[in-house]
Design a protein around this motif. Structure first.
Motif, PDB file in Angstrom:
ATOM      1  N   LYS A  54     -10.001  -4.385   0.039  1.00  0.00           N
ATOM      2  CA  LYS A  54     -11.387  -4.781  -0.200  1.00  0.00           C
ATOM      3  C   LYS A  54     -11.758  -6.083   0.502  1.00  0.00           C
ATOM      4  N   SER A  55     -10.882  -7.072   0.451  1.00  0.00           N
ATOM      5  CA  SER A  55     -11.243  -8.359   1.068  1.00  0.00           C
ATOM      6  C   SER A  55     -11.349  -8.233   2.586  1.00  0.00           C
ATOM      7  N   ALA A  56     -10.479  -7.461   3.217  1.00  0.00           N
ATOM      8  CA  ALA A  56     -10.555  -7.267   4.668  1.00  0.00           C
ATOM      9  C   ALA A  56     -11.820  -6.495   5.036  1.00  0.00           C
ATOM     10  N   ILE A  57     -12.135  -5.459   4.261  1.00  0.00           N
ATOM     11  CA  ILE A  57     -13.331  -4.660   4.547  1.00  0.00           C
ATOM     12  C   ILE A  57     -14.589  -5.510   4.410  1.00  0.00           C
ATOM     13  N   ASP A  58     -14.684  -6.307   3.351  1.00  0.00           N
ATOM     14  CA  ASP A  58     -15.844  -7.182   3.178  1.00  0.00           C
ATOM     15  C   ASP A  58     -15.940  -8.191   4.326  1.00  0.00           C
ATOM     16  N   ARG A  59     -14.818  -8.771   4.704  1.00  0.00           N
ATOM     17  CA  ARG A  59     -14.803  -9.752   5.795  1.00  0.00           C
ATOM     18  C   ARG A  59     -15.246  -9.116   7.112  1.00  0.00           C
ATOM     19  N   ILE A  60     -14.701  -7.952   7.445  1.00  0.00           N
ATOM     20  CA  ILE A  60     -15.014  -7.287   8.709  1.00  0.00           C
ATOM     21  C   ILE A  60     -16.464  -6.803   8.722  1.00  0.00           C
ATOM     22  N   SER A 105      -2.561 -13.617   6.623  1.00  0.00           N
ATOM     23  CA  SER A 105      -2.502 -14.005   5.207  1.00  0.00           C
ATOM     24  C   SER A 105      -2.869 -12.835   4.293  1.00  0.00           C
ATOM     25  N   GLU A 106      -3.767 -11.954   4.732  1.00  0.00           N
ATOM     26  CA  GLU A 106      -4.081 -10.766   3.936  1.00  0.00           C
ATOM     27  C   GLU A 106      -2.875  -9.834   3.879  1.00  0.00           C
ATOM     28  N   ALA A 107      -2.204  -9.662   5.006  1.00  0.00           N
ATOM     29  CA  ALA A 107      -1.020  -8.795   5.064  1.00  0.00           C
ATOM     30  C   ALA A 107       0.136  -9.385   4.261  1.00  0.00           C
ATOM     31  N   GLU A 108       0.222 -10.706   4.221  1.00  0.00           N
ATOM     32  CA  GLU A 108       1.312 -11.367   3.520  1.00  0.00           C
ATOM     33  C   GLU A 108       1.304 -11.075   2.019  1.00  0.00           C
ATOM     34  N   ARG A 109       0.130 -10.868   1.426  1.00  0.00           N
ATOM     35  CA  ARG A 109       0.071 -10.518  -0.008  1.00  0.00           C
ATOM     36  C   ARG A 109       0.847  -9.229  -0.265  1.00  0.00           C
ATOM     37  N   TYR A 110       0.649  -8.259   0.613  1.00  0.00           N
ATOM     38  CA  TYR A 110       1.348  -6.981   0.471  1.00  0.00           C
ATOM     39  C   TYR A 110       2.845  -7.147   0.716  1.00  0.00           C
ATOM     40  N   ASP A 113      -2.777  -7.542  -8.605  1.00  0.00           N
ATOM     41  CA  ASP A 113      -4.213  -7.810  -8.432  1.00  0.00           C
ATOM     42  C   ASP A 113      -4.631  -7.953  -6.972  1.00  0.00           C
ATOM     43  N   ILE A 114      -3.985  -7.202  -6.098  1.00  0.00           N
ATOM     44  CA  ILE A 114      -4.408  -7.166  -4.701  1.00  0.00           C
ATOM     45  C   ILE A 114      -5.669  -6.302  -4.658  1.00  0.00           C
ATOM     46  N   PRO A 115      -6.726  -6.783  -4.018  1.00  0.00           N
ATOM     47  CA  PRO A 115      -8.006  -6.068  -4.051  1.00  0.00           C
ATOM     48  C   PRO A 115      -8.005  -4.805  -3.179  1.00  0.00           C
ATOM     49  N   MET A 116      -7.580  -3.695  -3.795  1.00  0.00           N
ATOM     50  CA  MET A 116      -7.522  -2.421  -3.083  1.00  0.00           C
ATOM     51  C   MET A 116      -8.493  -1.454  -3.750  1.00  0.00           C
ATOM     52  N   ARG A 124      -9.974   3.851   6.861  1.00  0.00           N
ATOM     53  CA  ARG A 124      -8.862   3.402   6.017  1.00  0.00           C
ATOM     54  C   ARG A 124      -8.346   2.040   6.483  1.00  0.00           C
ATOM     55  N   THR A 125      -9.168   1.040   6.301  1.00  0.00           N
ATOM     56  CA  THR A 125      -8.817  -0.317   6.673  1.00  0.00           C
ATOM     57  C   THR A 125      -7.988  -0.925   5.549  1.00  0.00           C
ATOM     58  N   GLY A 126      -6.706  -0.872   5.707  1.00  0.00           N
ATOM     59  CA  GLY A 126      -5.774  -1.378   4.695  1.00  0.00           C
ATOM     60  C   GLY A 126      -4.362  -1.074   5.116  1.00  0.00           C
ATOM     61  N   GLY A 127      -3.868   0.076   4.706  1.00  0.00           N
ATOM     62  CA  GLY A 127      -2.506   0.418   5.082  1.00  0.00           C
ATOM     63  C   GLY A 127      -2.078   1.756   4.528  1.00  0.00           C
ATOM     64  N   THR A 128      -0.817   2.041   4.746  1.00  0.00           N
ATOM     65  CA  THR A 128      -0.242   3.285   4.271  1.00  0.00           C
ATOM     66  C   THR A 128       1.179   3.035   3.780  1.00  0.00           C
ATOM     67  N   ILE A 129       1.558   3.804   2.781  1.00  0.00           N
ATOM     68  CA  ILE A 129       2.902   3.743   2.215  1.00  0.00           C
ATOM     69  C   ILE A 129       3.529   5.101   2.467  1.00  0.00           C
TER      70      ILE A 129
END
Length: 182
Positions: free
Chosen positions: A86-92, A170-175, A52-55, A118-123
């Motif tokens: 989503k949470s980082a994008i809303d915050r920024i 803390s946002e990165a720590e969820r991932y 349930d990470i908000p992506m 692409r504010t989030g990450g890549t795999i």
């Protein structure tokens, strides 16, 4: 008699060998001897979704759409997925509106820009662990001018998780937790 016993054992061994399946197990054992699933780019994305990470607005690249034009090339990644947090994008976006004195109605434009960036990450998934290590070395050697040098990086098996430096620790720590515990 020994010859017949040996022949009987050989026949039984051949019959039992023929009863096996051709499937390859996708799990391995961790250091404690517990079963652990093989980590892939797709399984990593699934872990994040299930946690349930908000992506949103995830992008699974192909050879034709990879912006780096590295997908499938020798010594490069064999799978690449980008995601937005989503949470980082809303915050920024909220902070940008406050800092720039914009109207609340401009938040949608701010969000769209952050999604485009692409504010989030890549795999990234690699064929070998050596290829992954080479990619890490390449990223570490990039000039300090980019945000890449400040990104969070985690690896497991042949998968590299890169989290945008725009995310808070803390946002990165969820991932990190979801990725390293899969």
């Amino acid at each position: 008699m020994k010859r017949m016993l040996t022949l009987a054992i050989l026949c039984i061994a051949l019959v039992l060998t023929g009863c096996g399946t051709d499937s390859v197990k996708e799990d391995t054992k961790d250091t404690a001897g517990n079963k652990k699933n093989k980590v892939t780019a797709t399984s990593t994305l699934d872990i994040f979704v299930n946690a349930d990470i908000p992506m949103y607005k995830n992008v699974v690249f192909t050879e034709e759409t990879d912006p780096n034009e590295l997908l499938g090339r020798p010594n490069s990644y064999i799978a690449k997925i980008d995601f937005n947090d989503k949470s980082a994008i809303d915050r920024i976006a909220t902070k940008n509106i406050e800092d720039l004195g914009l109207e609340e109605s401009d938040k949608g434009d701010q969000i769209q820009q952050l999604i485009s960036d692409r504010t989030g990450g890549t795999i990234e998934e690699f064929k070998t662990e050596k290829d992954l290590q080479n990619r890490l070395e390449y990223l570490q050697d990039l000039p300090v001018k980019s945000n890449v040098d400040n990104e969070y990086r985690y690896s497991s098996g042949k998968v590299l998780l890169r989290i945008d430096s725009a995310l808070t620790p803390s946002e990165a720590e969820r991932y990190e937790k979801a990725f390293l515990n899969q």
